[in-house]
Design a protein around this motif. Structure first.
Motif, PDB file in Angstrom:
ATOM      1  N   GLY A   1     -21.594-120.525 -83.927  1.00  0.00           N
ATOM      2  CA  GLY A   1     -21.598-121.056 -85.300  1.00  0.00           C
ATOM      3  C   GLY A   1     -20.464-122.056 -85.482  1.00  0.00           C
ATOM      4  N   GLY A   2     -20.118-122.743 -84.403  1.00  0.00           N
ATOM      5  CA  GLY A   2     -18.929-123.595 -84.383  1.00  0.00           C
ATOM      6  C   GLY A   2     -19.014-124.849 -85.228  1.00  0.00           C
ATOM      7  N   THR A   3     -20.182-125.075 -85.858  1.00  0.00           N
ATOM      8  CA  THR A   3     -20.281-126.178 -86.819  1.00  0.00           C
ATOM      9  C   THR A   3     -20.431-125.634 -88.244  1.00  0.00           C
ATOM     10  OG1 THR A   3     -22.681-126.279 -86.518  1.00  0.00           O
ATOM     11  CG2 THR A   3     -21.362-127.744 -85.145  1.00  0.00           C
TER      12      THR A   3
ATOM     13  N   TRP B   1     -29.555-118.377 -80.895  1.00  0.00           N
ATOM     14  CA  TRP B   1     -29.752-116.926 -80.977  1.00  0.00           C
ATOM     15  C   TRP B   1     -31.192-116.540 -80.662  1.00  0.00           C
ATOM     16  CZ3 TRP B   1     -26.108-113.513 -80.688  1.00  0.00           C
ATOM     17  CH2 TRP B   1     -24.845-113.776 -81.188  1.00  0.00           C
ATOM     18  N   GLN B   2     -32.132-117.459 -80.914  1.00  0.00           N
ATOM     19  CA  GLN B   2     -33.560-117.149 -80.703  1.00  0.00           C
ATOM     20  C   GLN B   2     -34.000-117.389 -79.263  1.00  0.00           C
ATOM     21  OE1 GLN B   2     -34.992-115.749 -83.203  1.00  0.00           O
ATOM     22  NE2 GLN B   2     -33.226-116.183 -84.510  1.00  0.00           N
ATOM     23  N   ASP B   3     -33.099-117.838 -78.394  1.00  0.00           N
ATOM     24  CA  ASP B   3     -33.490-118.192 -77.028  1.00  0.00           C
ATOM     25  C   ASP B   3     -32.426-117.679 -76.050  1.00  0.00           C
ATOM     26  OD1 ASP B   3     -34.243-119.309 -74.653  1.00  0.00           O
ATOM     27  OD2 ASP B   3     -34.097-121.404 -75.331  1.00  0.00           O
TER      28      ASP B   3
ATOM     29  N   SER C   1     -20.298-115.374 -84.541  1.00  0.00           N
ATOM     30  CA  SER C   1     -20.813-115.480 -85.901  1.00  0.00           C
ATOM     31  C   SER C   1     -22.323-115.596 -85.773  1.00  0.00           C
ATOM     32  CB  SER C   1     -20.219-116.717 -86.580  1.00  0.00           C
ATOM     33  OG  SER C   1     -20.841-116.947 -87.820  1.00  0.00           O
ATOM     34  N   TYR C   2     -23.027-114.550 -86.220  1.00  0.00           N
ATOM     35  CA  TYR C   2     -24.481-114.536 -86.088  1.00  0.00           C
ATOM     36  C   TYR C   2     -25.106-115.351 -87.212  1.00  0.00           C
ATOM     37  CZ  TYR C   2     -29.220-112.883 -85.429  1.00  0.00           C
ATOM     38  OH  TYR C   2     -30.571-112.839 -85.215  1.00  0.00           O
ATOM     39  N   TYR C   3     -26.282-115.904 -86.969  1.00  0.00           N
ATOM     40  CA  TYR C   3     -26.976-116.662 -88.011  1.00  0.00           C
ATOM     41  C   TYR C   3     -28.445-116.268 -88.056  1.00  0.00           C
ATOM     42  CZ  TYR C   3     -28.207-120.350 -91.190  1.00  0.00           C
ATOM     43  OH  TYR C   3     -28.635-121.008 -92.305  1.00  0.00           O
ATOM     44  N   PRO C   4     -29.055-116.028 -89.245  1.00  0.00           N
ATOM     45  CA  PRO C   4     -28.426-116.240 -90.546  1.00  0.00           C
ATOM     46  C   PRO C   4     -27.613-115.055 -91.061  1.00  0.00           C
ATOM     47  CG  PRO C   4     -30.748-115.718 -90.864  1.00  0.00           C
ATOM     48  CD  PRO C   4     -30.512-115.783 -89.373  1.00  0.00           C
TER      49      PRO C   4
HETATM   50  N1  LIG Z   1     -21.682-116.725 -96.387  1.00  0.00           N
HETATM   51  C1  LIG Z   1     -21.049-115.613 -96.745  1.00  0.00           C
HETATM   52  O1  LIG Z   1     -20.598-115.452 -97.892  1.00  0.00           O
HETATM   53  C2  LIG Z   1     -20.844-114.522 -95.712  1.00  0.00           C
HETATM   54  C3  LIG Z   1     -20.067-113.397 -96.046  1.00  0.00           C
HETATM   55  C4  LIG Z   1     -19.841-112.422 -95.063  1.00  0.00           C
HETATM   56  C5  LIG Z   1     -20.387-112.576 -93.791  1.00  0.00           C
HETATM   57  N2  LIG Z   1     -21.160-113.681 -93.520  1.00  0.00           N
HETATM   58  C6  LIG Z   1     -21.736-113.827 -92.181  1.00  0.00           C
HETATM   59  O2  LIG Z   1     -21.349-115.057 -91.613  1.00  0.00           O
HETATM   60  C7  LIG Z   1     -22.308-115.436 -90.612  1.00  0.00           C
HETATM   61  C8  LIG Z   1     -22.548-116.913 -90.724  1.00  0.00           C
HETATM   62  O3  LIG Z   1     -23.195-117.200 -91.932  1.00  0.00           O
HETATM   63  P1  LIG Z   1     -22.945-118.488 -92.746  1.00  0.00           P
HETATM   64  O4  LIG Z   1     -23.892-118.455 -93.890  1.00  0.00           O
HETATM   65  O5  LIG Z   1     -21.485-118.614 -93.043  1.00  0.00           O
HETATM   66  O6  LIG Z   1     -23.414-119.668 -91.765  1.00  0.00           O
HETATM   67  P2  LIG Z   1     -22.567-120.892 -91.210  1.00  0.00           P
HETATM   68  O7  LIG Z   1     -21.669-120.348 -90.140  1.00  0.00           O
HETATM   69  O8  LIG Z   1     -21.969-121.701 -92.288  1.00  0.00           O
HETATM   70  O9  LIG Z   1     -23.651-121.945 -90.599  1.00  0.00           O
HETATM   71  C9  LIG Z   1     -24.503-121.776 -89.599  1.00  0.00           C
HETATM   72  C10 LIG Z   1     -23.961-122.014 -88.156  1.00  0.00           C
HETATM   73  O10 LIG Z   1     -24.831-121.335 -87.294  1.00  0.00           O
HETATM   74  C11 LIG Z   1     -25.441-122.267 -86.409  1.00  0.00           C
HETATM   75  N3  LIG Z   1     -26.830-121.839 -86.229  1.00  0.00           N
HETATM   76  C12 LIG Z   1     -27.868-121.903 -87.102  1.00  0.00           C
HETATM   77  N4  LIG Z   1     -28.973-121.391 -86.536  1.00  0.00           N
HETATM   78  C13 LIG Z   1     -28.633-121.009 -85.291  1.00  0.00           C
HETATM   79  C14 LIG Z   1     -29.333-120.419 -84.202  1.00  0.00           C
HETATM   80  N5  LIG Z   1     -30.654-120.123 -84.276  1.00  0.00           N
HETATM   81  N6  LIG Z   1     -28.674-120.155 -83.062  1.00  0.00           N
HETATM   82  C15 LIG Z   1     -27.359-120.463 -82.943  1.00  0.00           C
HETATM   83  N7  LIG Z   1     -26.626-121.007 -83.919  1.00  0.00           N
HETATM   84  C16 LIG Z   1     -27.263-121.281 -85.085  1.00  0.00           C
HETATM   85  C17 LIG Z   1     -25.305-123.637 -87.073  1.00  0.00           C
HETATM   86  O11 LIG Z   1     -25.248-124.701 -86.137  1.00  0.00           O
HETATM   87  P3  LIG Z   1     -26.566-125.454 -85.592  1.00  0.00           P
HETATM   88  O12 LIG Z   1     -27.326-125.887 -86.803  1.00  0.00           O
HETATM   89  O13 LIG Z   1     -26.017-126.560 -84.751  1.00  0.00           O
HETATM   90  O14 LIG Z   1     -27.318-124.456 -84.772  1.00  0.00           O
HETATM   91  C18 LIG Z   1     -23.943-123.466 -87.746  1.00  0.00           C
HETATM   92  O15 LIG Z   1     -22.903-123.680 -86.791  1.00  0.00           O
HETATM   93  C19 LIG Z   1     -23.548-114.557 -90.851  1.00  0.00           C
HETATM   94  O16 LIG Z   1     -23.627-113.564 -89.847  1.00  0.00           O
HETATM   95  C20 LIG Z   1     -23.269-113.921 -92.205  1.00  0.00           C
HETATM   96  O17 LIG Z   1     -23.822-112.658 -92.334  1.00  0.00           O
HETATM   97  C21 LIG Z   1     -21.382-114.650 -94.438  1.00  0.00           C
END
Ligand SMILES: NC(=O)c1ccc[n+]([C@@H]2O[C@H](COP(=O)([O-])OP(=O)(O)OC[C@H]3O[C@@H](n4cnc5c(N)ncnc54)[C@H](OP(=O)(O)O)[C@@H]3O)[C@@H](O)[C@H]2O)c1
Length: 297
Positions: free
Chosen positions: A25-27, A58-60, A77-80
């Protein structure tokens, strides 16, 4: 010939792993900040995402091995979201692969008050790696870098959040804790509950953003089913609607309405305050113009 063999053996014996950190999730909101901090420390970083090189998806599962090759630690950091079906198995399998690939240290980002997230934490611990858990509150940056940016720009945030308070955490604090755990000893085995310094309802959070921007931005509570129907009618994918319904309908029921001491325990200082986040985000210009919608995604 003999000298060549001896040199080869010596090379193998003295070969030390690189200090490269894989940032999954480095972006994204936290991963990008983790990568920036590691780079500033002079540490090599490999971004793990679908746009990374090598690509990580994550899907591959075929993309996972090349991503963990010759790395010293991984920010996971898992997504979504760890609450979606298959997520626990995916992070568990990934952690097992990382350990088989000689990666000793994993730092896992999870959410508070989610049974699925705790199952994912256990699946990662079961790998046998040194694991640090970052169990985080809702990110402040959802208002400036994610699904709440559009509503803030439009001048009204309508959510099924009632008046349940949440200790929003700044993604900068999460990244600082992650980097400490990735680069320093003494964090393995820790579960850091990461929250901001105080509880705010969504209405209060929106009010602080309005103050920081000097614009009128309203907050309107809406019933959960109305919110889900509106999201679906705007083309939000069914899985995302389901996830938002789960987060607002179940997780935001007051179970997380308390601040925790994870930032202080990990970093020896207090968390960044929401008002400071709002001032900094306003100063960055992210809330200036509707044209900014989606620019950071
Ligand atoms: N947002 C919150 O308030 C919150 C709170 C607590 C915990 N979390 C946890 O934080 C984690 C990240 O959530 P976030 O909403 O903050 O997202 P995020 O990290 O802002 O954005 C998504 C990141 O994941 C990558 N990504 C998207 N689909 C992917 C895939 N199929 N395989 C690999 N990488 C993928 C994207 O890059 P690419 O598009 O280049 O793939 C991007 O780097 C989740 O596990 C969530 O449960 C979030």
């Amino acid at each position: 010939m003999a000298s060549l063999i001896i040199r080869g053996l010596t090379d193998r014996m003295t070969h030390t792993k690189t200090q490269t950190t894989l940032v999954l999730g480095g972006t994204g909101k936290t991963g990008r900040r983790v990568a920036q901090r590691l780079t500033a420390l002079g540490r090599p970083v490999r971004v793990g995402s679908r746009s990374g090189r090598p690509r990580f998806d994550w899907q591959d599962q075929a993309t996972w091995g090349p991503a963990v090759d010759d790395v010293a630690a991984v920010y996971v950091s898992y997504y979504p979201d760890l609450a979606i079906p298959g997520a626990v198995e995916a992070v568990g399998s990934f952690a097992a692969l990382a350990v088989r690939s000689q990666v000793p240290r994993l730092v896992l980002l999870t959410g508070r008050g989610e049974p699925e997230a705790e199952r994912a934490e256990q699946a990662v611990r079961d790998s046998g790696a040194e694991v640090t858990i970052l169990r985080s509150a809702w990110f402040a940056q959802n208002f400036s870098e994610d699904y709440l940016l559009g509503p803030v720009l439009a001048g009204e945030v309508a959510l099924p959040a009632g008046d349940t308070p949440e200790p929003f955490v700044d993604a900068d604090d999460i990244a600082s804790v992650a980097v400490a755990a990735l680069t320093q000893d003494g964090h393995a085995g820790q579960v850091y509950e990461l929250t901001g310094a105080r509880l705010l309802t969504f209405a209060e959070a929106v009010g602080e953003i309005a103050t920081a921007t000097g614009r009128h931005i309203g907050y309107r509570p809406v019933p959960l089913d109305e919110y889900a129907a509106a999201a679906a009618s705007q083309g939000v994918p069914a899985g995302v609607v389901e996830l938002l319904t789960y987060l607002f309908g179940k997780v935001l029921d007051g179970r997380n309405a308390r601040v925790a001491d994870g930032v202080r325990r990990a970093l020896g200082r207090e968390p960044r305050d929401f008002a400071r986040y709002a001032r900094d985000a306003a100063a960055s210009g992210v809330w200036d113009s509707p044209a900014a919608i989606g620019a950071d995604r």
